[in-house]
Design an enzyme around this catalytic site. Sequence first.
Site, mmCIF file in Angstrom:
data_model
loop_
_atom_site.group_PDB
_atom_site.id
_atom_site.type_symbol
_atom_site.label_atom_id
_atom_site.label_comp_id
_atom_site.label_asym_id
_atom_site.label_seq_id
_atom_site.Cartn_x
_atom_site.Cartn_y
_atom_site.Cartn_z
ATOM 1 N N LYS A 24 4.644 6.450 -6.005
ATOM 2 C CA LYS A 24 5.672 5.451 -6.278
ATOM 3 C C LYS A 24 5.306 4.742 -7.578
ATOM 4 O O LYS A 24 5.410 3.512 -7.713
ATOM 5 C CB LYS A 24 5.786 4.457 -5.108
ATOM 6 C CG LYS A 24 6.999 3.536 -5.177
ATOM 7 C CD LYS A 24 8.330 4.246 -5.065
ATOM 8 C CE LYS A 24 9.485 3.235 -5.082
ATOM 9 N NZ LYS A 24 10.800 3.919 -5.133
ATOM 10 N N ASP A 46 0.893 8.648 5.858
ATOM 11 C CA ASP A 46 1.099 8.314 7.259
ATOM 12 C C ASP A 46 2.558 8.528 7.644
ATOM 13 O O ASP A 46 2.879 9.126 8.678
ATOM 14 C CB ASP A 46 0.680 6.857 7.490
ATOM 15 C CG ASP A 46 0.604 6.486 8.955
ATOM 16 O OD1 ASP A 46 0.675 7.394 9.811
ATOM 17 O OD2 ASP A 46 0.483 5.292 9.262
ATOM 18 N N ASP A 106 10.332 8.188 -2.016
ATOM 19 C CA ASP A 106 11.615 8.087 -1.330
ATOM 20 C C ASP A 106 12.455 9.345 -1.558
ATOM 21 O O ASP A 106 13.129 9.835 -0.640
ATOM 22 C CB ASP A 106 12.369 6.821 -1.748
ATOM 23 C CG ASP A 106 12.255 6.506 -3.224
ATOM 24 O OD1 ASP A 106 11.189 6.740 -3.797
ATOM 25 O OD2 ASP A 106 13.235 6.008 -3.815
ATOM 26 N N TYR A 154 -4.147 0.229 3.696
ATOM 27 C CA TYR A 154 -4.811 0.321 4.999
ATOM 28 C C TYR A 154 -6.228 -0.245 4.986
ATOM 29 O O TYR A 154 -6.928 -0.168 5.994
ATOM 30 C CB TYR A 154 -4.830 1.781 5.464
ATOM 31 C CG TYR A 154 -3.522 2.229 6.066
ATOM 32 C CD1 TYR A 154 -2.318 1.932 5.447
ATOM 33 C CD2 TYR A 154 -3.479 2.939 7.256
ATOM 34 C CE1 TYR A 154 -1.112 2.333 5.978
ATOM 35 C CE2 TYR A 154 -2.272 3.355 7.803
ATOM 36 C CZ TYR A 154 -1.093 3.052 7.155
ATOM 37 O OH TYR A 154 0.101 3.460 7.701
#
Length: 345
Positions: free
Chosen positions: A177, A237, A213, A125
């Site tokens: 991740k 987010d 995930d 971001y």
Amino acid sequence: MTTSIPATLIAGDGIGPEIVDATLAAFDALKAPFEWDRQVAGLGGVQQSGDPLPAATLDSIRRTRVALKGPLETPSGGGYRSSNVRLREEFQLYANLRPALTVIPGGRFDKIDLVVVRENLEGLYIGHEHYVRIDDDPHAVGMATGINTRQGCHRLLEYAFDTAIATGRKKVTLVHKANIMKVLTGLFLETGLRLYEEPRYKGKFELETIIVDACAMKLVLNPWQFDMLVTTNLFGDILSDLMAGLVGGLGMAPGANIGTDAAIFEAVHGSAPDIAGKGIANPTALLLAGALMLDHCKLNAEATRLRRAIDETLNIDKVRTGDLGGTANTAAFTKALVARIQGGA
């Protein structure tokens, strides 16, 4: 005599003024001692001064260090950046706190009590993006750079761990991740694991880690296995909106943006221009954000009264706006809420 608390008030765009008025009515009923400095932003800022974030608004937040704002609409075209992103950057609001709490029982998911703490300034971001031309296609390749810093991860994780202890959270889950993005999110994971080993945190809550995930899947299968999720900007987010879906949608989702020198509280939904001015908006998300603001300002008793009044209005009085299956307009809901606050004083 109660000392007044200076605070910036930004009504915002679309339904913003309507839900802000409802929240102010609740604050008045609570006798919350805020001294409001009314400012504009978003489309209102463009119309007034040609800037979605006028200098007077920024100066006000620098002075008061706390703000309540309605949803802001970013004007299309003209190179305008998101006002919300600009506010986060301007005041270094590094932590985004997003609770997800079941307010109306009996839905597909029940008894949800979760919170996401999201890093608010780094990751993808930061907006470092560009195209690469190939032959006659100027947009042949799109590239984005994500950046996480040790300092940024540390301050976010420190805030999350301190909040977990202060609010009695039993388990904190670091969402990452690092199996694929070994550097970008590996740094976040490494920093969190290292910080937890400090005596002030070790054993004060359970710490676990999970790949993002898998976390998304498990949130849908069994959200009750989680308590507090802490993660980087993009993942936070996405997961915070997923969690809002567990408790009825963004109309029930408050948000707090916390920095060292300022804090801004908001409903996380949009400005809903299609229903603006119709008097049918649901103010619950901003009211719950108001409760977060009361807690932040050490008005914990008032925050508890507000949350209890929201619960009683929705579940005992059954006064609900149309999006919650009721027939009340914004004014009727606000009137019922104020009566509950005053009755429970």
